[in-house]
Design a protein around this motif. Structure first.
Motif, PDB file in Angstrom:
ATOM      1  N   PRO A  57       4.569  20.433   6.436  1.00 55.16           N
ATOM      2  CA  PRO A  57       3.669  21.281   5.633  1.00 55.16           C
ATOM      3  C   PRO A  57       3.885  21.160   4.132  1.00 55.16           C
ATOM      4  CG  PRO A  57       4.453  22.497   7.541  1.00 55.16           C
ATOM      5  CD  PRO A  57       5.213  21.199   7.534  1.00 55.16           C
ATOM      6  N   LYS A  58       5.121  20.896   3.714  1.00 53.79           N
ATOM      7  CA  LYS A  58       5.369  20.795   2.274  1.00 53.79           C
ATOM      8  C   LYS A  58       4.664  19.574   1.669  1.00 53.79           C
ATOM      9  CE  LYS A  58       8.142  17.206   2.065  1.00 53.79           C
ATOM     10  NZ  LYS A  58       7.743  16.064   1.220  1.00 53.79           N
ATOM     11  N   ASP A  59       4.238  18.610   2.499  1.00 58.50           N
ATOM     12  CA  ASP A  59       3.577  17.412   1.956  1.00 58.50           C
ATOM     13  C   ASP A  59       2.290  17.767   1.229  1.00 58.50           C
ATOM     14  OD1 ASP A  59       5.629  15.999   3.122  1.00 58.50           O
ATOM     15  OD2 ASP A  59       4.464  15.342   4.850  1.00 58.50           O
ATOM     16  N   TRP A  60       1.543  18.726   1.764  1.00 61.38           N
ATOM     17  CA  TRP A  60       0.333  19.156   1.065  1.00 61.38           C
ATOM     18  C   TRP A  60       0.633  20.316   0.114  1.00 61.38           C
ATOM     19  CZ3 TRP A  60      -0.969  24.202   1.487  1.00 61.38           C
ATOM     20  CH2 TRP A  60      -0.565  24.905   2.636  1.00 61.38           C
ATOM     21  N   ALA A  61       1.603  21.167   0.479  1.00 59.48           N
ATOM     22  CA  ALA A  61       1.865  22.359  -0.333  1.00 59.48           C
ATOM     23  C   ALA A  61       2.436  22.003  -1.702  1.00 59.48           C
ATOM     24  CB  ALA A  61       2.816  23.290   0.420  1.00 59.48           C
ATOM     25  N   LYS A  68       0.829  -1.197   0.000  1.00 58.09           N
ATOM     26  CA  LYS A  68       0.000   0.000   0.000  1.00 58.09           C
ATOM     27  C   LYS A  68       0.871   1.256   0.000  1.00 58.09           C
ATOM     28  CE  LYS A  68      -3.960  -2.243   0.518  1.00 58.09           C
ATOM     29  NZ  LYS A  68      -5.000  -2.256  -0.540  1.00 58.09           N
ATOM     30  N   GLU A  69       0.397   2.261  -0.729  1.00 59.69           N
ATOM     31  CA  GLU A  69       1.094   3.549  -0.788  1.00 59.69           C
ATOM     32  C   GLU A  69       0.055   4.659  -0.911  1.00 59.69           C
ATOM     33  OE1 GLU A  69       4.847   5.065  -3.284  1.00 59.69           O
ATOM     34  OE2 GLU A  69       3.039   4.899  -4.521  1.00 59.69           O
ATOM     35  N   ALA A  70       0.300   5.799  -0.245  1.00 58.38           N
ATOM     36  CA  ALA A  70      -0.592   6.949  -0.335  1.00 58.38           C
ATOM     37  C   ALA A  70       0.043   8.027  -1.199  1.00 58.38           C
ATOM     38  CB  ALA A  70      -0.881   7.500   1.061  1.00 58.38           C
ATOM     39  N   THR A  71      -0.735   8.549  -2.157  1.00 56.38           N
ATOM     40  CA  THR A  71      -0.271   9.658  -2.989  1.00 56.38           C
ATOM     41  C   THR A  71      -1.151  10.870  -2.727  1.00 56.38           C
ATOM     42  OG1 THR A  71      -1.572   8.754  -4.829  1.00 56.38           O
ATOM     43  CG2 THR A  71       0.782   8.259  -4.782  1.00 56.38           C
ATOM     44  N   ILE A  72      -0.554  12.073  -2.850  1.00 51.34           N
ATOM     45  CA  ILE A  72      -1.212  13.315  -2.455  1.00 51.34           C
ATOM     46  C   ILE A  72      -1.578  14.124  -3.687  1.00 51.34           C
ATOM     47  CG2 ILE A  72      -1.114  15.227  -0.816  1.00 51.34           C
ATOM     48  CD1 ILE A  72      -0.385  12.430   0.363  1.00 51.34           C
TER      49      ILE A  72
END
Length: 357
Positions: free
Chosen positions: A39-43, A2-6
């Motif tokens: 924060p850079k994960d969503w930015a 499993k992997e999550a991508t934004i």
């Protein structure tokens, strides 16, 4: 696995993907126990969508490349994943580079360790490679005022911790809701103090002036780089000798003269000296390259964690593992993480493959 991508709008998709392969003989594959967030994960996802943006890995070594000598399968490690490359920490398994990986001592949890790689190194780069402040093993011998803006956030808090190890005082910390935590990091007997930004910019500048007691400020670490922070700092800076380290590279800093010594941290430089630079960026001369510096500092972090004189950042576990990443990043974007970091225990994800070492 499993992997999550934004994606833009802080949307997260859970995917079934292939097990990672080693990008080079200098890399490790790590079973992720806890993934940290920044924060850079969503930015960054707003302009580079569909990537596993997580870069704070804490877990157990699964396998190592032929050139790796400091780690072996079964080791507890934390690693700073190379930004914008495949196999980040929002997955069952991630990839790290040996030079930006460190051992987690038995006395430190995976959760605590996951708060360190990106934020701790951002602080170290800004403090030592950009501002040129005294290193912990060659500490300051005289009064050396330093303002740390955003001292309750992870990057700012690590800057305060490092300043203390470097005997830099007084530390003038700017914080808000996290003031109680910042208080635990400073030494009032050495002149350290806290300025509450919520009192307004004019009062913040007055507080700076009072803390400086007539001096002009030569060093500032701005872990906010927004909402009036650097404008307030420029009102007390020594314009001829002062230096300011900033964390947001892709913006125009109105109010800072072009001739003034402003520096950008760009933590990705510890992975590659070819990491994109900034037009007009100033550099200090005679220092280790950022890659060598990063490797040295991660060893320093490791020794400090083992001995107890260096610690991670407070954290809050978001339930659900990868299924909780979307909620965690939404709360992070909404400013709900004050004086702590959101982290994710991957084993809590639904439908894991239950892979074993």
């Amino acid at each position: 696995m499993k992997e999550a991508t934004i994606f833009p709008g802080t949307k997260v998709k859970i995917n079934d993907v292939d097990f990672p392969t080693l990008p080079s003989p200098d890399h490790l594959i790590i079973k992720v126990i806890v993934a940290g967030s920044n924060p850079k994960d969503w930015a960054i996802a707003e302009r580079v969508p569909g990537i596993n943006q997580g870069d704070d890995i804490a877990g157990i070594v699964h396998s190592v490349g032929d050139n790796v000598t400091n780690f072996r399968p079964g080791d507890r490690v934390a690693s700073f994943h190379e930004m914008l490359t495949p196999h980040g920490c929002f997955a069952e398994y991630a990839v790290g580079l040996e030079a930006t990986t460190f051992h987690i001592p038995p006395n430190v949890s995976f959760e605590e360790a996951s708060t360190i790689p990106l934020a701790g190194m951002t602080a170290a780069l800004g403090m030592y490679q950009r501002l040129g402040l005294p290193l912990p093993w060659l500490p300051a011998q005289e009064r050396l005022p330093l303002v740390v803006y955003g001292a309750a956030g992870a990057v700012g808090a690590f800057a305060v911790k490092l300043a203390t190890l470097s005997n830099i005082h007084p530390i003038i910390c700017v914080a808000g809701r996290g003031i109680e935590y910042v208080e635990s990091l400073i030494d009032r007997s050495k002149g350290d103090t806290i300025v509450d930004y919520r009192q307004g910019n004019d009062e913040v500048v007055k507080s700076f002036q009072q803390a400086l007691n007539g001096e002009k400020l030569c060093y500032a670490f701005d872990a906010v780089s927004d909402k009036g922070s650097y404008q307030n700092l420029m009102k007390v800076m020594d314009l001829s000798k002062g230096r300011i380290s900033l964390v947001l590279a892709r913006k125009h800093y109105e109010g800072i003269p072009d001739s003034f010594a402003k520096f950008f941290t760009q933590v990705g430089r510890v992975h590659a000296e070819s990491y994109p630079g900034i037009k007009g960026e100033k550099k200090l001369q005679g220092l280790l390259g950022d890659q060598d510096f990063g490797a040295v500092m991660y060893k320093f972090f490791e020794r400090g964690l083992k001995a107890g004189w260096f610690k991670g950042h407070p954290y809050q576990v978001v339930p659900g593992g990868l299924d909780g990443v979307e909620t965690g990043l939404q709360d992070l974007k909404a400013g709900k993480a004050s004086a702590f970091k959101f982290v994710f225990r991957i084993e809590e994800t639904k439908g894991l493959s239950q892979s074993k070492l």
